[in-house]
Scaffold this active site. Structure first.
Site, mmCIF file in Angstrom:
data_model
loop_
_atom_site.group_PDB
_atom_site.id
_atom_site.type_symbol
_atom_site.label_atom_id
_atom_site.label_comp_id
_atom_site.label_asym_id
_atom_site.label_seq_id
_atom_site.Cartn_x
_atom_site.Cartn_y
_atom_site.Cartn_z
ATOM 1 N N ASN A 100 38.209 35.765 36.840
ATOM 2 C CA ASN A 100 38.678 34.573 37.553
ATOM 3 C C ASN A 100 39.767 33.864 36.759
ATOM 4 O OD1 ASN A 100 36.784 35.184 39.413
ATOM 5 N ND2 ASN A 100 35.292 33.680 38.696
ATOM 6 N N ASP A 102 40.318 30.474 37.561
ATOM 7 C CA ASP A 102 40.123 29.082 37.987
ATOM 8 C C ASP A 102 39.731 28.122 36.873
ATOM 9 O OD1 ASP A 102 37.329 29.596 37.615
ATOM 10 O OD2 ASP A 102 37.145 30.279 39.673
ATOM 11 N N HIS A 117 42.388 38.121 33.599
ATOM 12 C CA HIS A 117 43.499 38.027 34.555
ATOM 13 C C HIS A 117 44.301 36.746 34.381
ATOM 14 C CE1 HIS A 117 41.211 41.033 37.371
ATOM 15 N NE2 HIS A 117 41.701 41.605 36.287
ATOM 16 N N CYS A 128 62.999 31.150 30.477
ATOM 17 C CA CYS A 128 62.943 30.634 29.104
ATOM 18 C C CYS A 128 61.528 30.626 28.522
ATOM 19 C CB CYS A 128 63.561 29.237 29.024
ATOM 20 S SG CYS A 128 62.503 27.941 29.690
ATOM 21 N N CYS A 152 64.931 24.600 31.459
ATOM 22 C CA CYS A 152 66.213 25.323 31.505
ATOM 23 C C CYS A 152 66.943 25.066 32.819
ATOM 24 C CB CYS A 152 66.010 26.812 31.250
ATOM 25 S SG CYS A 152 65.192 27.688 32.572
HETATM 26 P P1 NAD Z 1 36.196 40.161 44.693
HETATM 27 O O1 NAD Z 1 36.734 39.064 45.529
HETATM 28 O O2 NAD Z 1 36.741 41.521 44.787
HETATM 29 O O3 NAD Z 1 34.625 40.293 44.917
HETATM 30 C C1 NAD Z 1 33.778 39.214 44.897
HETATM 31 C C2 NAD Z 1 32.348 39.711 45.044
HETATM 32 O O4 NAD Z 1 31.504 38.568 44.965
HETATM 33 C C3 NAD Z 1 32.062 40.414 46.379
HETATM 34 O O5 NAD Z 1 31.426 41.656 46.114
HETATM 35 C C4 NAD Z 1 31.112 39.443 47.091
HETATM 36 O O6 NAD Z 1 30.102 40.123 47.806
HETATM 37 C C5 NAD Z 1 30.496 38.685 45.941
HETATM 38 N N1 NAD Z 1 30.072 37.318 46.253
HETATM 39 C C6 NAD Z 1 30.604 36.443 47.145
HETATM 40 N N2 NAD Z 1 29.961 35.259 47.088
HETATM 41 C C7 NAD Z 1 29.006 35.377 46.140
HETATM 42 C C8 NAD Z 1 28.022 34.491 45.606
HETATM 43 N N3 NAD Z 1 27.897 33.227 46.038
HETATM 44 N N4 NAD Z 1 27.213 34.957 44.631
HETATM 45 C C9 NAD Z 1 27.324 36.238 44.182
HETATM 46 N N5 NAD Z 1 28.226 37.116 44.651
HETATM 47 C C10 NAD Z 1 29.067 36.690 45.611
HETATM 48 O O7 NAD Z 1 36.323 39.575 43.284
HETATM 49 P P2 NAD Z 1 36.687 40.325 42.015
HETATM 50 O O8 NAD Z 1 35.892 41.581 41.915
HETATM 51 O O9 NAD Z 1 36.547 39.277 41.021
HETATM 52 O O10 NAD Z 1 38.244 40.798 42.117
HETATM 53 C C11 NAD Z 1 39.311 40.125 42.753
HETATM 54 C C12 NAD Z 1 40.366 39.564 41.813
HETATM 55 O O11 NAD Z 1 40.996 38.436 42.423
HETATM 56 C C13 NAD Z 1 39.805 38.996 40.565
HETATM 57 O O12 NAD Z 1 39.990 39.916 39.582
HETATM 58 C C14 NAD Z 1 40.536 37.685 40.274
HETATM 59 O O13 NAD Z 1 41.556 37.900 39.363
HETATM 60 C C15 NAD Z 1 41.128 37.301 41.563
HETATM 61 N N6 NAD Z 1 40.473 36.122 42.188
HETATM 62 C C16 NAD Z 1 40.115 35.032 41.422
HETATM 63 C C17 NAD Z 1 39.462 33.951 42.004
HETATM 64 C C18 NAD Z 1 39.062 32.768 41.140
HETATM 65 O O14 NAD Z 1 39.663 32.551 40.102
HETATM 66 N N7 NAD Z 1 38.010 32.020 41.537
HETATM 67 C C19 NAD Z 1 39.181 33.950 43.367
HETATM 68 C C20 NAD Z 1 39.578 35.078 44.133
HETATM 69 C C21 NAD Z 1 40.218 36.159 43.505
HETATM 70 ZN ZN ZN Z 2 62.970 27.722 31.925
#
Ligand code: NAD
Ligand code: ZN
Length: 247
Positions: A100, A102, A117, A128, A152
């Site tokens: 994540n 976030d 990520h 820059c 910049c």
């Molecule tokens: P994904 O979106 O591919 O998968 C999320 C998984 O979480 C799914 O399998 C889903 O079934 C499960 N899920 C949904 N709600 C849930 C809950 N309440 N409790 C438990 N499980 C739950 O996510 P990923 O595998 O992390 O890959 C997607 C990429 O997108 C990430 O690597 C990330 O970089 C990015 N992303 C980040 C955020 C964030 O920062 N919050 C949000 C969306 C995507």
């Molecule tokens: Zn700049």
């Protein structure tokens, strides 16, 4: 009882490691990419989250990012984030590796967070290298699209997240793999485990002898390798586990 079994494994962990994905933040109101109701049912992921697309049309990227940024910046940690922080404090977890961007693990006071990520809390100038807080850029998106560097004066600003087509931060992935090799318990929460190299982390941990626990709303390709699979919401399951350990 699968939750009790998971709690027992975590209670006795000496070098436990957690890997989290978008699912852990779903109950904080941040949509996942995959899974039921996931963003990828609305957008083509490769289009909106790839570096080629960003460079070809920064405005189009930022129009989608503007809405997501508003939601992510307003989000607060949920019970799942706090439970992981508590497991770190009590010595059961050595770190939380996250896909994540976030910042909610840091907000819940987890000390050792490894971001695979990158972070959505900052942006960086592609010309820059100047960094600015995402919150400051967010505030001017209504009048400036795409946002440009104030230092910049012209470079495009890109969130400090890893887009498709960009390499992962080497130090973060290496540190995560080292901890995976040393882990006795590997806890995966809210990740579909289909994105590599993030999914290498539980694979390496299991090969090195760790017991794998998967907590996810839907099945994952790693379920059959796991000692325990808990199908449920991490914001409910993780606090239950902490309560069982503390009780
Ligand atoms: P994904 O979106 O591919 O998968 C999320 C998984 O979480 C799914 O399998 C889903 O079934 C499960 N899920 C949904 N709600 C849930 C809950 N309440 N409790 C438990 N499980 C739950 O996510 P990923 O595998 O992390 O890959 C997607 C990429 O997108 C990430 O690597 C990330 O970089 C990015 N992303 C980040 C955020 C964030 O920062 N919050 C949000 C969306 C995507
Ligand atoms: Zn700049």
């Amino acid at each position: 009882m699968t939750v009790a079994h998971a709690a027992e494994l975590i209670r006795t962990a000496r070098s436990g490691l957690a890997l989290t994905g978008a699912g852990v933040s779903a109950e904080s109101g941040i949509p996942t990419f995959r899974g039921e109701g996931g963003l990828w049912t609305q957008y083509d992921p490769i289009k909106v989250a790839s570096i080629e697309y960003f460079l070809a049309d920064p405005s189009a990227y930022w129009k989608v990012s503007k809405d997501r940024g508003r939601v992510a910046l307003a989000a607060r940690p949920n019970g799942g984030h706090y439970a992981l922080a508590a497991l770190e404090t009590s010595g059961r977890l050595v770190a939380v590796v996250t896909q994540n961007t976030d910042g909610l693990h840091q907000d819940s006071s987890t000390r050792n967070v490894i971001e695979l990520h990158g972070s959505g809390r900052h942006v960086q100038c592609l010309d820059c290298g100047n960094r600015e807080a995402r919150s400051e850029v967010q505030a001017r998106l209504d009048v400036e699209m795409p946002p440009r560097c104030r230092l910049c004066g012209g470079g495009f600003l890109k969130p400090t997240v890893v887009l498709f087509g960009e390499p992962l931060p080497k130090a973060a992935i290496q540190q995560a793999l080292t901890l995976a090799r040393q882990a006795d318990v590997m806890l995966v929460v809210g990740s579909s485990l289909v994105v590599y190299p993030a999914a290498d982390i539980p694979a390496v941990a299991v090969r090195s002898g760790a017991q794998l626990i998967v907590i996810n709303a839907e099945p994952t390709p790693f379920d059959e390798l796991a000692a325990v699979v808990v199908r449920g919401k991490s914001g409910e399951v993780l606090p239950e586990i902490v309560a069982l350990i503390d009780g």
